[in-house]
Design an enzyme around this catalytic site. Structure first.
Site, PDB file in Angstrom:
ATOM      1  N   ILE A  17     -22.761  17.834  18.529  1.00 21.01           N
ATOM      2  CA  ILE A  17     -21.314  17.753  18.259  1.00 21.01           C
ATOM      3  C   ILE A  17     -20.542  17.913  19.576  1.00 21.01           C
ATOM      4  O   ILE A  17     -20.914  18.719  20.427  1.00 21.01           O
ATOM      5  CB  ILE A  17     -20.878  18.828  17.229  1.00 21.01           C
ATOM      6  CG1 ILE A  17     -19.463  18.530  16.715  1.00 21.01           C
ATOM      7  CG2 ILE A  17     -20.947  20.232  17.800  1.00 21.01           C
ATOM      8  CD1 ILE A  17     -19.122  19.274  15.431  1.00 21.01           C
ATOM      9  N   ASN A  18     -19.505  17.128  19.740  1.00 19.15           N
ATOM     10  CA  ASN A  18     -18.692  17.188  20.958  1.00 19.15           C
ATOM     11  C   ASN A  18     -17.304  17.712  20.582  1.00 19.15           C
ATOM     12  O   ASN A  18     -16.421  16.957  20.181  1.00 19.15           O
ATOM     13  CB  ASN A  18     -18.616  15.787  21.574  1.00 19.15           C
ATOM     14  CG  ASN A  18     -17.841  15.784  22.886  1.00 19.15           C
ATOM     15  OD1 ASN A  18     -17.076  16.710  23.163  1.00 19.15           O
ATOM     16  ND2 ASN A  18     -18.038  14.749  23.690  1.00 19.15           N
ATOM     17  N   LEU A  19     -17.144  19.037  20.705  1.00 23.84           N
ATOM     18  CA  LEU A  19     -15.879  19.649  20.285  1.00 23.84           C
ATOM     19  C   LEU A  19     -14.726  19.237  21.200  1.00 23.84           C
ATOM     20  O   LEU A  19     -13.578  19.162  20.769  1.00 23.84           O
ATOM     21  CB  LEU A  19     -16.014  21.174  20.246  1.00 23.84           C
ATOM     22  CG  LEU A  19     -16.971  21.703  19.158  1.00 23.84           C
ATOM     23  CD1 LEU A  19     -17.075  23.216  19.229  1.00 23.84           C
ATOM     24  CD2 LEU A  19     -16.503  21.282  17.763  1.00 23.84           C
ATOM     25  N   LYS A  21     -14.241  16.316  22.448  1.00 23.77           N
ATOM     26  CA  LYS A  21     -13.764  15.005  21.994  1.00 23.77           C
ATOM     27  C   LYS A  21     -12.824  15.185  20.788  1.00 23.77           C
ATOM     28  O   LYS A  21     -11.749  14.573  20.716  1.00 23.77           O
ATOM     29  CB  LYS A  21     -14.977  14.153  21.606  1.00 23.77           C
ATOM     30  CG  LYS A  21     -14.677  12.685  21.400  1.00 23.77           C
ATOM     31  CD  LYS A  21     -15.989  11.939  21.241  1.00 23.77           C
ATOM     32  CE  LYS A  21     -15.797  10.541  20.733  1.00 23.77           C
ATOM     33  NZ  LYS A  21     -17.076   9.897  20.416  1.00 23.77           N
ATOM     34  N   LYS A  91     -11.056   2.554  12.922  1.00 20.69           N
ATOM     35  CA  LYS A  91     -12.501   2.610  13.205  1.00 20.69           C
ATOM     36  C   LYS A  91     -13.273   1.952  12.058  1.00 20.69           C
ATOM     37  O   LYS A  91     -14.243   1.227  12.278  1.00 20.69           O
ATOM     38  CB  LYS A  91     -12.942   4.079  13.340  1.00 20.69           C
ATOM     39  CG  LYS A  91     -12.635   4.677  14.690  1.00 20.69           C
ATOM     40  CD  LYS A  91     -13.910   4.761  15.505  1.00 20.69           C
ATOM     41  CE  LYS A  91     -13.648   5.146  16.922  1.00 20.69           C
ATOM     42  NZ  LYS A  91     -14.531   6.167  17.431  1.00 20.69           N
ATOM     43  N   ASP A 232       8.234 -15.281 -34.555  1.00 21.12           N
ATOM     44  CA  ASP A 232       7.778 -14.684 -35.816  1.00 21.12           C
ATOM     45  C   ASP A 232       6.739 -15.585 -36.485  1.00 21.12           C
ATOM     46  O   ASP A 232       6.900 -15.993 -37.630  1.00 21.12           O
ATOM     47  CB  ASP A 232       9.002 -14.467 -36.723  1.00 21.12           C
ATOM     48  CG  ASP A 232       8.615 -13.827 -38.056  1.00 21.12           C
ATOM     49  OD1 ASP A 232       7.676 -13.007 -38.062  1.00 21.12           O
ATOM     50  OD2 ASP A 232       9.235 -14.162 -39.085  1.00 21.12           O
ATOM     51  N   ARG A 262       8.895 -10.173 -38.485  1.00 20.49           N
ATOM     52  CA  ARG A 262       9.479  -9.742 -39.764  1.00 20.49           C
ATOM     53  C   ARG A 262       8.906  -8.409 -40.229  1.00 20.49           C
ATOM     54  O   ARG A 262       7.840  -7.985 -39.793  1.00 20.49           O
ATOM     55  CB  ARG A 262       9.292 -10.826 -40.826  1.00 20.49           C
ATOM     56  CG  ARG A 262       7.871 -11.055 -41.248  1.00 20.49           C
ATOM     57  CD  ARG A 262       7.724 -12.279 -42.141  1.00 20.49           C
ATOM     58  NE  ARG A 262       7.868 -13.511 -41.364  1.00 20.49           N
ATOM     59  CZ  ARG A 262       7.774 -14.740 -41.895  1.00 20.49           C
ATOM     60  NH1 ARG A 262       7.541 -14.902 -43.188  1.00 20.49           N
ATOM     61  NH2 ARG A 262       7.901 -15.801 -41.137  1.00 20.49           N
ATOM     62  N   ASN A 437      12.261  -5.460 -19.045  1.00 14.79           N
ATOM     63  CA  ASN A 437      10.869  -5.470 -18.590  1.00 14.79           C
ATOM     64  C   ASN A 437      10.276  -4.078 -18.717  1.00 14.79           C
ATOM     65  O   ASN A 437      10.866  -3.187 -19.328  1.00 14.79           O
ATOM     66  CB  ASN A 437      10.833  -5.936 -17.133  1.00 14.79           C
ATOM     67  CG  ASN A 437      11.506  -4.917 -16.234  1.00 14.79           C
ATOM     68  OD1 ASN A 437      12.594  -4.432 -16.545  1.00 14.79           O
ATOM     69  ND2 ASN A 437      10.870  -4.556 -15.139  1.00 14.79           N
ATOM     70  N   CYS A 439      10.028  -1.551 -16.651  1.00 16.62           N
ATOM     71  CA  CYS A 439      10.785  -0.413 -16.119  1.00 16.62           C
ATOM     72  C   CYS A 439      12.298  -0.549 -16.289  1.00 16.62           C
ATOM     73  O   CYS A 439      13.061   0.184 -15.663  1.00 16.62           O
ATOM     74  CB  CYS A 439      10.451  -0.185 -14.654  1.00 16.62           C
ATOM     75  SG  CYS A 439       8.713   0.095 -14.336  1.00 16.62           S
ATOM     76  N   GLU A 441      14.687  -2.624 -15.372  1.00 17.38           N
ATOM     77  CA  GLU A 441      15.693  -3.054 -14.392  1.00 17.38           C
ATOM     78  C   GLU A 441      15.921  -4.553 -14.411  1.00 17.38           C
ATOM     79  O   GLU A 441      16.771  -5.051 -13.692  1.00 17.38           O
ATOM     80  CB  GLU A 441      15.314  -2.595 -12.973  1.00 17.38           C
ATOM     81  CG  GLU A 441      14.291  -3.453 -12.267  1.00 17.38           C
ATOM     82  CD  GLU A 441      12.848  -3.134 -12.627  1.00 17.38           C
ATOM     83  OE1 GLU A 441      11.946  -3.560 -11.907  1.00 17.38           O
ATOM     84  OE2 GLU A 441      12.627  -2.452 -13.640  1.00 17.38           O
TER      85      GLU A 441
END
Length: 761
Positions: A17-19, A21, A91, A232, A262, A437, A439, A441
């Site tokens: 591990i490279n702390l 970095k 990445k 209908d 109906r 519709n 929502c 609007e």
């Protein structure tokens, strides 16, 4: 911290591990941010490292550690976490932090089948190089953490099975711009691509989920909202159901008008059979809606509409509640109850409402939308006709049942159908609005289908986007943004595919757009105004006048260039009628702001050249896309300074914009004493908005002596909304104690509001 831990690299190799970095990456991510501690993040993450941990897991652990520190006192952790998440995303997508050249990226994605190959047919390598020069990849660093998680979960092109990500946000923005303007003349199109890219990547224009996740891919259906009217007959019911399945599979939210069906016990074929009523058919629609998830991005969702005077209304109003049995409940859709002035008048006068089956009262159903005087004449006539089956109910009892169900489920919506047709861009005689519709609007004309390929039916589609009021300094900026939004969305109508002929016919004939706003609460706070005390009334008038004026102007200019929409003659605009002519005059008592723009010149120009689009505005909820812009939701007040949004990607914390400077200027939802100020603002907005508004009502039971919201209060607010010309009411939110456990954290309506619906943006 143990320096001898082994980590597993992305390519499978192991190393120590490279702390240092990790520390360097954290230092980079914290640069320029206030009140964030790199060592805090390191401490929180190190305790979760173990021998053999993958480097990608280390990255995710650090991101999570930073995100957990986001708070009212340290809002900048949302940017620290976001920068780390962007690093990780790039990445994953590119194998490195630096993005590749745009042209090579597009070639690769087209080969993989992820991007539409028209991109390479429409643009040359040279043009891609120019577009590459427009891209500012550093804009990725302006996202908040909630935004990056939404991008990753919903918007970036990916393999939803394996979780592979294929692009970064700036590629998304430039390619949406490239697709939408691909049919513009070669000499002007790159200018539009650049201007549109700049507007969306700096969050001035907010785009809806279907456009963000779909434009540039081979799937070409980007209308957020689909409105389907059912006739209908069995043929029409089946055609409606097929249309629903086709559209929910392609990311759309559905509005269903089932009001013509109906009632139970009606005769079929002259009495040969006995009708089963509405509920079995509603169940059939519910099954269709739930048959597909919306393109892997969200679950299917629908709101179903019926008139208040329908004979079965008392059984229909309770369909969503938790009582009853499976046989008499249809809980997985929302419902819109359609009301007009006559119903309100009966309520105020203590009268009755008479219920009919639409099949028994010729002309009544159509007049309910097209002609209010004719409706009243027929309604009274049928009330006195003893040969017609009917039921009388006290108006106050029916309204109370409706409001009780609205209060207990939060999802019984209201549509004032007279306002939707008298203050409308459509001539109700030839193009009445008979539904809304998902929502609430959208307000557009529809016609029932008799089969899925019926050329005479009309399915209404609406294509949405919004202006971010928090990202503009002055209202003058809206002129350029209106030009870009109208042109981009109008081009989208020609760019997309239409799975059903009735939808293509309506879209090509009417070319309807719905452009709204996000970040209204921040706009008010920035201008020192509040929702509840009337101080925002004049500013709201001025703001929405500018929005509608510039949208109409942009559509009028486009009509001069490309022609008016083919069905322009069915609009009130064609007669020279503008929203400023037909609004509810009761508003004049609460706002005295004059008009600031030259409406008369615009009126003449519209009469001469027409409009490219029959409608231009609608105010939608924006729960998800406002997170991308780090904005407040639509026109709503925030529930807390830090909101917690649950999504399938985990819990996301988002701090209101500019919290440090404006914390005292924001008015939070539950600080508002009542709904009056908010409903006045919605009425003022509706004066200019040509479609409708997703407006909510909110109640805190603890404000009332009995700890319960009195029915009288619910009815009073309903009448206030009607008085100020409000066309539709969406959610009813009731405060419960749970969300106050931490005063600065407020759970937002969970992200399946609208079942994470599509007619939001």
């Amino acid at each position: 911290m143990n320096q001898s831990l082994l980590v597993t690299k992305r390519d499978g190799r192991t190393e120590r591990i490279n702390l240092d970095k990790i520390h360097r990456v954290l230092d980079w991510a914290a640069e320029g941010l206030n009140n964030v501690s790199v060592s805090q993040v390191e401490l929180r993450s190190h305790i979760q490292f173990y021998d053999g941990i993958k480097t990608s897991d280390i990255h995710e652990t650090i991101i999570k550690a930073a995100a957990d520190l986001i708070s009212r006192d340290a809002p900048d952790y949302q940017y620290l976490a976001a920068r780390l998440a962007i690093f990780h995303l790039r990445k994953k997508a590119f194998g490195q932090f630096e993005p590749p050249a745009l042209y090579h990226h597009v070639v690769k994605m087209v080969e993989l089948g992820k991007y539409d190959n028209h991109l390479l047919e429409d643009y040359t390598e040279e043009e891609f190089k120019q577009m590459d020069s427009f891209i500012v990849h550093d804009r990725d660093m302006t996202f908040s953490y909630a935004a990056v998680k939404q991008l990753e979960g919903k918007y970036l092109v990916q393999n939803r099975v394996t979780g592979e990500i294929y692009e970064s946000a700036q590629f998304l923005y430039i390619l949406v711009a490239a697709c939408l303007f691909s049919n513009y003349p070669r000499e002007t199109r790159l200018d539009y691509v650049k201007r549109f890219y700049d507007a969306v990547s700096t969050f001035k224009i907010s785009l809806p989920t279907p456009i963000m996740s779909g434009v540039r891919t081979p799937t070409r259906q980007f209308s957020s909202c689909v409105l389907i009217e059912c006739g209908d007959s069995l043929d029409s019911i089946n055609a409606t159901s097929s249309a629903i399945v086709k559209y929910v599979s392609q990311r759309a939210g559905i509005g269903i008008n089932a009001g013509r069906i109906r009632a139970l016990g009606s005769p079929i074929r002259g009495g040969e059979a006995f009708h089963t009523g509405c509920i079995p058919f509603y169940k059939h629609f519910q099954t269709a809606v739930k048959s597909c998830s919306q393109g892997g991005v969200r679950g299917g969702a629908a709101t179903l509409f019926y008139p208040m005077w329908h004979l079965e209304v008392e059984s229909l109003l309770v369909l969503k509640n938790n009582r009853g049995v499976e046989g008499n409940r249809v809980r997985h859709m929302d419902y819109g109850v359609q009301i007009n002035k006559l119903m309100y008048t009966r309520l105020l006068k203590g009268g009755d409402i008479t219920l009919f089956s639409p099949s028994d009262v010729p002309g009544l159903y159509d007049a309910f939308f097209a002609d209010q005087d004719e409706f009243e004449r027929l309604y009274v006539k049928y009330e006195h006709d003893d040969s017609i089956r009917k039921q009388r109910v006290k108006a106050v009892e029916l309204f109370s049942l409706m409001m009780q169900e609205r209060a207990s489920t939060g999802r019984i919506y209201i549509q004032n159908v007279d306002h939707c047709n008298t203050h409308s861009p459509f001539d109700p005689v030839v193009a009445p609005v008979r539904q809304s519709n998902l929502c609430l609007e959208i307000a557009l004309p529809t016609k029932p289908l008799n089969d899925v390929n019926d050329e005479n039916g009309e399915i209404a589609l609406c294509t949405l986007s919004a202006f971010n009021l928090g990202a503009i300094k002055t209202l003058d900026e809206l002129e350029e943004l209106a030009i870009l939004a109208v042109r981009a969305l109008d081009a989208l109508l020609d760019y997309q595919d239409y799975p059903i002929p009735a939808a293509k016919r309506g879209a090509m004939g009417r070319r309807t757009l719905g452009i709204g706003v996000i970040n209204f609460a921040y706009w008010l706070a920035k201008n020192g105004k509040r929702y509840s005390d009337g101080s925002a009334n004049n500013l709201t008038h001025k703001t929405f006048e500018a929005i509608q004026y510039y949208l109409l102007k942009a559509s009028n200019e486009l009509a001069k260039e490309q022609g008016a929409c083919p069905w322009f003659n069915e609009t009130t605009y064609a007669k020279g009628i503008l929203p400023i002519d037909t609004y509810k005059k009761d508003l004049d008592a609460i706002v005295n702001e004059p008009l600031h723009y030259d409406w008369e010149q615009l009126r003449e120009s519209i009469k001469t050249h027409g409009l490219r689009n029959s409608t231009l505005s609608a105010l939608m909820p924006s729960e998800t896309s406002s997170q991308i812009s780090n904005a407040t939701n639509g026109i709503e007040p925030p529930r807390g300074y830090v909101s917690i949004k649950a999504s399938k990607d985990g819990i996301l914390r988002q701090v209101v914009p500019d919290y440090e400077h404006l914390k005292d200027a924001y008015e939070l939802l539950w600080e508002m004493p009542n709904n009056d100020g908010y409903l006045q603002l919605v009425g003022i907005m509706q004066k200019f908005i040509d479609q409708s508004i997703s407006a909510n009502t909110n109640y805190d039971p603890s404000r009332f002596p009995s700890g319960k919201v009195p029915m009288q209060q619910l009815l009073k607010d309903l009448l206030t909304a009607y008085k100020f010309g409000v066309k539709t009411l969406y959610y009813q939110n009731t405060r419960d104690g749970a969300e106050d456990a931490q005063d600065d954290l407020a759970p937002s309506i969970q992200d399946d509001g609208c079942e994470s619906g599509a007619c939001k943006i």
